[in-house]
Design an enzyme around this catalytic site. Structure first.
Site, PDB file in Angstrom:
ATOM      1  N   ALA A  22       0.856  -1.191   0.000  1.00  0.00           N
ATOM      2  CA  ALA A  22       0.000   0.000   0.000  1.00  0.00           C
ATOM      3  C   ALA A  22       0.888   1.236   0.000  1.00  0.00           C
ATOM      4  CB  ALA A  22      -0.870  -0.021   1.250  1.00  0.00           C
ATOM      5  N   GLY A  45       0.963  -4.832   1.280  1.00  0.00           N
ATOM      6  CA  GLY A  45      -0.240  -4.788   0.455  1.00  0.00           C
ATOM      7  C   GLY A  45      -0.049  -5.486  -0.881  1.00  0.00           C
ATOM      8  N   GLU A  60      -0.788  -8.906  -0.084  1.00  0.00           N
ATOM      9  CA  GLU A  60      -2.219  -9.014   0.254  1.00  0.00           C
ATOM     10  C   GLU A  60      -3.075  -9.017  -1.011  1.00  0.00           C
ATOM     11  OE1 GLU A  60      -1.900  -5.758   3.157  1.00  0.00           O
ATOM     12  OE2 GLU A  60      -2.971  -7.069   4.547  1.00  0.00           O
ATOM     13  N   GLU A  84       5.021  -5.187   7.374  1.00  0.00           N
ATOM     14  CA  GLU A  84       4.305  -4.105   8.071  1.00  0.00           C
ATOM     15  C   GLU A  84       4.776  -3.883   9.500  1.00  0.00           C
ATOM     16  OE1 GLU A  84       2.877  -6.242   6.069  1.00  0.00           O
ATOM     17  OE2 GLU A  84       1.190  -5.378   4.977  1.00  0.00           O
TER      18      GLU A  84
HETATM   19  N1  COA Z   1       4.577   3.323  -0.453  1.00  0.00           N
HETATM   20  C1  COA Z   1       4.984   4.501  -0.915  1.00  0.00           C
HETATM   21  N2  COA Z   1       6.254   4.762  -1.293  1.00  0.00           N
HETATM   22  C2  COA Z   1       7.128   3.761  -1.185  1.00  0.00           C
HETATM   23  C3  COA Z   1       6.778   2.489  -0.716  1.00  0.00           C
HETATM   24  C4  COA Z   1       5.417   2.290  -0.343  1.00  0.00           C
HETATM   25  N3  COA Z   1       4.972   1.106   0.108  1.00  0.00           N
HETATM   26  N4  COA Z   1       7.869   1.709  -0.723  1.00  0.00           N
HETATM   27  C5  COA Z   1       8.869   2.465  -1.196  1.00  0.00           C
HETATM   28  N5  COA Z   1       8.425   3.704  -1.486  1.00  0.00           N
HETATM   29  C6  COA Z   1       9.178   4.816  -2.069  1.00  0.00           C
HETATM   30  C7  COA Z   1      10.348   5.246  -1.173  1.00  0.00           C
HETATM   31  O1  COA Z   1       9.922   6.172  -0.209  1.00  0.00           O
HETATM   32  C8  COA Z   1      11.273   5.855  -2.202  1.00  0.00           C
HETATM   33  O2  COA Z   1      10.786   7.132  -2.520  1.00  0.00           O
HETATM   34  P1  COA Z   1      11.805   8.333  -2.898  1.00  0.00           P
HETATM   35  O3  COA Z   1      12.548   7.869  -4.115  1.00  0.00           O
HETATM   36  O4  COA Z   1      10.926   9.495  -3.095  1.00  0.00           O
HETATM   37  O5  COA Z   1      12.710   8.476  -1.710  1.00  0.00           O
HETATM   38  C9  COA Z   1      11.072   4.990  -3.442  1.00  0.00           C
HETATM   39  O6  COA Z   1       9.796   4.338  -3.250  1.00  0.00           O
HETATM   40  C10 COA Z   1      12.131   3.927  -3.635  1.00  0.00           C
HETATM   41  O7  COA Z   1      12.251   3.204  -2.425  1.00  0.00           O
HETATM   42  P2  COA Z   1      13.666   2.850  -1.809  1.00  0.00           P
HETATM   43  O8  COA Z   1      13.393   2.267  -0.465  1.00  0.00           O
HETATM   44  O9  COA Z   1      14.577   4.021  -1.886  1.00  0.00           O
HETATM   45  O10 COA Z   1      14.166   1.752  -2.824  1.00  0.00           O
HETATM   46  P3  COA Z   1      14.901   0.394  -2.537  1.00  0.00           P
HETATM   47  O11 COA Z   1      15.062  -0.243  -3.845  1.00  0.00           O
HETATM   48  O12 COA Z   1      16.096   0.622  -1.686  1.00  0.00           O
HETATM   49  O13 COA Z   1      13.891  -0.487  -1.629  1.00  0.00           O
HETATM   50  C11 COA Z   1      11.797  -1.529  -1.002  1.00  0.00           C
HETATM   51  C12 COA Z   1      12.642  -0.917  -2.141  1.00  0.00           C
HETATM   52  C13 COA Z   1      10.451  -1.908  -1.568  1.00  0.00           C
HETATM   53  C14 COA Z   1      12.501  -2.770  -0.446  1.00  0.00           C
HETATM   54  C15 COA Z   1      11.654  -0.530   0.165  1.00  0.00           C
HETATM   55  O14 COA Z   1      11.248   0.709  -0.372  1.00  0.00           O
HETATM   56  C16 COA Z   1      10.640  -0.926   1.206  1.00  0.00           C
HETATM   57  O15 COA Z   1      10.964  -1.686   2.091  1.00  0.00           O
HETATM   58  N6  COA Z   1       9.410  -0.370   1.105  1.00  0.00           N
HETATM   59  C17 COA Z   1       8.398  -0.541   2.115  1.00  0.00           C
HETATM   60  C18 COA Z   1       7.756  -1.898   1.988  1.00  0.00           C
HETATM   61  C19 COA Z   1       6.687  -2.045   3.051  1.00  0.00           C
HETATM   62  O16 COA Z   1       6.957  -1.976   4.235  1.00  0.00           O
HETATM   63  N7  COA Z   1       5.469  -2.253   2.602  1.00  0.00           N
HETATM   64  C20 COA Z   1       4.402  -2.410   3.517  1.00  0.00           C
HETATM   65  C21 COA Z   1       3.446  -1.309   3.336  1.00  0.00           C
HETATM   66  S1  COA Z   1       1.806  -2.014   3.168  1.00  0.00           S
END
Ligand code: COA
Length: 715
Positions: free
Chosen positions: A73, A112, A115, A135
């Site tokens: 999400a 998400g 999910e 999460e």
């Molecule tokens: N929602 C909104 N934005 C998100 C996001 C999410 N779920 N996951 C990542 N982003 C954004 C980051 O803030 C970043 O934005 P920016 O470029 O403006 O700084 C961009 O996407 C890239 O993410 P980044 O973390 O820098 O890239 P990465 O390749 O190092 O890592 C992930 C990618 C997916 C592993 C990491 O972003 C992550 O762990 N995201 C969260 C996952 C999560 O907890 N999801 C559960 C939510 S339901």
């Protein structure tokens, strides 16, 4: 192969719909991580509606473009009300579809993202895909059916473990657990289309996850899961809500999902989640310069750094070499002392042997990495490297000499970094003819494993050099924070002038090392200050302070206990004696009456009256002093953002992440309260408790560090 019948249609900016014979293919295209925000949810609804209108469509396939299925999400929407259609509504639409719906998963499907896949009737995942529920790392209960559908697919015990750990599993493991139906070895799209065809051939229809039964989660399983995640979840509360939600999965789905939604809302509003989300975004923001567009400072192209030279083959130089070799780069280690080069080679080999022994990497991966590290005593050979890191002893004259030689040898457009934790980077850069391409890269011990990298800039550092340094951090998968050159940069300044100094002061006033350490560990620090000092070596701290005092000195008492222990050869774990005693071969810190006597003597020499001190006072003084010096670091411009300070302390110094870092924590306490207590200690303990002007200003204006960051960013 299935034929494409209709043209490609974008149903929302972030979702496209194609008809390939009987397959309605819905593709999520929301770079960079395919976050499921409003436009994706709307796009999915529209695509499903279009499929309904097409009599030829018999099966739906949800797939994504880019590097991953979905990172979940959209976290940026978590602070407000979710716009319709809600995630749950989209999932319910998918799950109740009259056609079978298949998810095709590549890269990451987390939170998400997973999910959404669980709401589909079938899942095909690439063998290298990673599926998980992270999460909990954001202090959130999965709120889009994760706690209800995952147990129905893999059982409550496995679901609980996956959600509490937050760690992803591979496509192959997901198949073993029953989370996916098929693993794709080659092209995912082809495999998913073949899977769709098979469903049709075998007349397999929708298979809603919500209709499956679920086993009961018993108390023994819960207790075991709590115990196995206790360390990672120390001081946290989200796990209680997760357990409640998973327990609700034994109820009819509609009731369980309603309970999950309420618990997810509760978690979102918690301080813990606010703090963890703050750190998540702060870590991403710290890799950018305030005011600079991300294109300037974040690499969009693969970085052109392939070969790195490390000058100085000591512990730090060898650790840095390991870090780059782990990241797949060629490394040249240079040292004019052949025996230092030999020791470095041995330490590299033993580090990799230990990784193999612990099962972290295979022998062939270790061999490959060892092969990437070459050593050479000729300084001239570093000239070919894309990046040179100077890591010789912390001696200003030696470092200046090496840097001026490097400046002569290395083409002027290449970055030269100095790895110093104590010396003035400005002064070191001035030893070169091109100070704009010199900056500090402050690695922490062990350089190959620590998460934080302080990038130390000076007034003359060019934006290109900074940009390259950010690229280096990204390559090494480290969290970068920019510090302006100053005493101890961000982290060590706050540690020495704030947190650790106060811990020592408390010892002089009557607390014991065990009492101070335990109080701070109970607050949430990974390890108390005296135990950390014994682990790293009291001599290391003493040497660093001697160097730092060449920049600026500090009046007595300032680490008199640690320095006296160093003089006595009580260096910590490595000598079996330090602030504590250690039995041979044991890391258990045993209180030592000799140390108490030493502390009493040092206190008496300074006329300090000793008394009983409570744990609450220990925590308050150590944390408030950290906040106060943190505010000074901000007002002096050593750190640009309060959020950067939080990142330094949560990723490098063991400050509890679920409290958001010292500056975020100060905001939650309320700055007027913080100021009130700092003034109290200023009155009772003296000048070193002088309140930071920034705290006075923000408290007077009813503001906060968060607000200060926002205002600074808009200027
Ligand atoms: N929602 C909104 N934005 C998100 C996001 C999410 N779920 N996951 C990542 N982003 C954004 C980051 O803030 C970043 O934005 P920016 O470029 O403006 O700084 C961009 O996407 C890239 O993410 P980044 O973390 O820098 O890239 P990465 O390749 O190092 O890592 C992930 C990618 C997916 C592993 C990491 O972003 C992550 O762990 N995201 C969260 C996952 C999560 O907890 N999801 C559960 C939510 S339901």
């Amino acid at each position: 192969m299935l034929e494409k019948m209709n043209g490609h249609a974008a149903v929302a900016g972030t979702v496209t719909f194609d008809v390939l014979g009987p397959v309605g293919m819905i593709c999520i295209d929301n770079p960079p991580v395919n976050a499921i925000g409003h436009s994706v949810r709307q796009g999915l609804m529209d695509a499903i509606a279009r499929a309904e209108q097409n009599p030829g469509v018999k099966v739906l396939l949800i797939i994504s473009s880019g590097e991953m299925f979905s990172a979940g999400a959209d976290i940026t929407e978590f602070n407000g009300l979710q716009r319709e259609p809600s995630f749950q509504r989209v999932e319910s639409e998918i799950e109740s579809s009259r056609y079978p719906v298949v998810a095709a998963i590549h890269g990451l499907a987390v939170g998400g993202g997973l999910e959404l896949a669980l709401a589909c009737h079938y899942r095909v995942a690439h063998r290298n895909a990673k599926l998980g529920m992270p999460e909990i790392t954001l202090g959130i209960v999965p709120g889009a059916g994760g706690t209800q559908r995952l147990p129905r697919l893999i059982g409550t015990r496995a679901a609980l473990d996956m959600i509490l750990s937050g760690a992803p599993i591979s496509g192959v493991d997901a198949k073993t657990k029953g989370l996916v139906d098929e693993v794709a070895e080659g092209d995912l799209r082809d495999a998913a289309l073949s899977f769709c065809k098979r469903l049709l051939d075998e007349k397999l229809g929708p298979r809603p996850t919500c209709n499956r039964t679920v086993d009961t989660l018993d108390e023994t399983t819960i207790a075991a899961a709590r115990a196995s995640h206790a360390r990672a979840l120390k001081g946290r509360t989200t796990q209680d809500l997760v357990i409640e939600a998973i327990k609700a999965s034994r109820l009819p789905f509609s009731q369980g999902i309603a309970i999950e939604a309420a618990l997810a809302q509760k978690s979102l509003a918690s301080r813990e989640s606010l703090a963890l989300r703050h750190v998540f975004f702060a870590e991403r923001e710290s890799g950018k310069l305030p005011g600079a567009s991300s294109a300037v400072v974040k690499p969009v192209q693969p970085p052109a750094i392939r070969r790195v030279a490390v000058v100085g083959a000591g512990t730090m130089g060898s650790g840095i070499a390991l870090a780059f070799a782990d990241a797949g780069l060629e490394v040249l280690v240079n040292d004019n002392d052949p025996s230092a080069l030999n020791r470095s080679r041995e330490s590299v080999q033993s580090a990799y042997a230990s990784s193999v022994k612990r099962g972290r990497i295979t022998q062939s991966v270790a061999d490959e990495r060892i092969h990437r590290i070459k050593s050479n005593p000729a300084l001239a050979d570093v000239a070919d490297a894309d990046l040179v890191i100077e890591a010789v002893f912390e001696d200003i004259e030696l470092k200046k000499d090496v840097l001026s030689k490097l400046d002569y040898l290395v083409p002027p457009h290449r970055l030269i970094a100095t790895n110093t934790s104590t010396l003035s980077v400005t002064e070191l850069a001035r030893a070169t003819a091109h100070p704009e391409r010199v900056l500090g890269l402050h690695f922490f011990v062990p350089a190959q494993a620590s998460k934080l990298l302080e990038i130390v800039r000076c007034d003359h550092t060019s934006p290109e050099s900074l940009s390259t340094a950010f690229r280096v951090a990204k390559l090494l998968k480290k969290i970068a924070v920019v510090a302006h050159d100053g005493f101890g940069f961000i982290g060590n300044r706050m540690m020495l002038d704030g947190y650790w100094r106060e811990a020592e002061q408390l010892l002089l006033e009557g607390a014991t090392p065990a009492q101070v350490d335990t109080a701070l560990e109970n607050f949430g620090f990974a390890m108390g200050p005296q135990r950390v000092s014994d682990l790293g070596g009291n001599d290391v701290g003493t040497k660093a302070r001697i160097q730092l005092f060449q920049r600026e000195s500090r009046p007595d008492p300032y680490f008199v206990i640690a320095d006296r222990l160093t003089e006595m050869g009580r260096l910590g774990q490595k000598t079996g004696r330090g602030f504590y005693r250690y039995e041979s071969g044991s890391r258990e810190a045993v209180p030592d009456p000799e140390v108490n006597s030493l502390i009493e003597k040092l206190a008496a020499e300074r006329g300090i009256k000793r008394r009983e001190i409570g744990d609450q006072e220990i925590v308050e003084r150590c944390v408030l002093s950290l906040i106060n010096v943190g505010a000074m670091v901000l007002e002096e411009g050593v750190a640009a953002r309060a959020a950067d300070v939080d990142v330094v302390w949560t990723s490098g110094y063991g400050f509890p992440r679920h409290l958001g870092g010292p500056m975020f924590y100060a905001d939650t306490l309320g700055l007027p309260n913080v100021l009130h207590r700092i003034r109290h200690y200023h009155r009772t303990l003296g000048h070193y408790w002088r309140p930071a002007a920034l705290i006075e200003r923000l408290a007077a204006g009813g503001s906060s560090f968060e607000q200060w960051d926002k205002t600074s960013a808009s200027q």
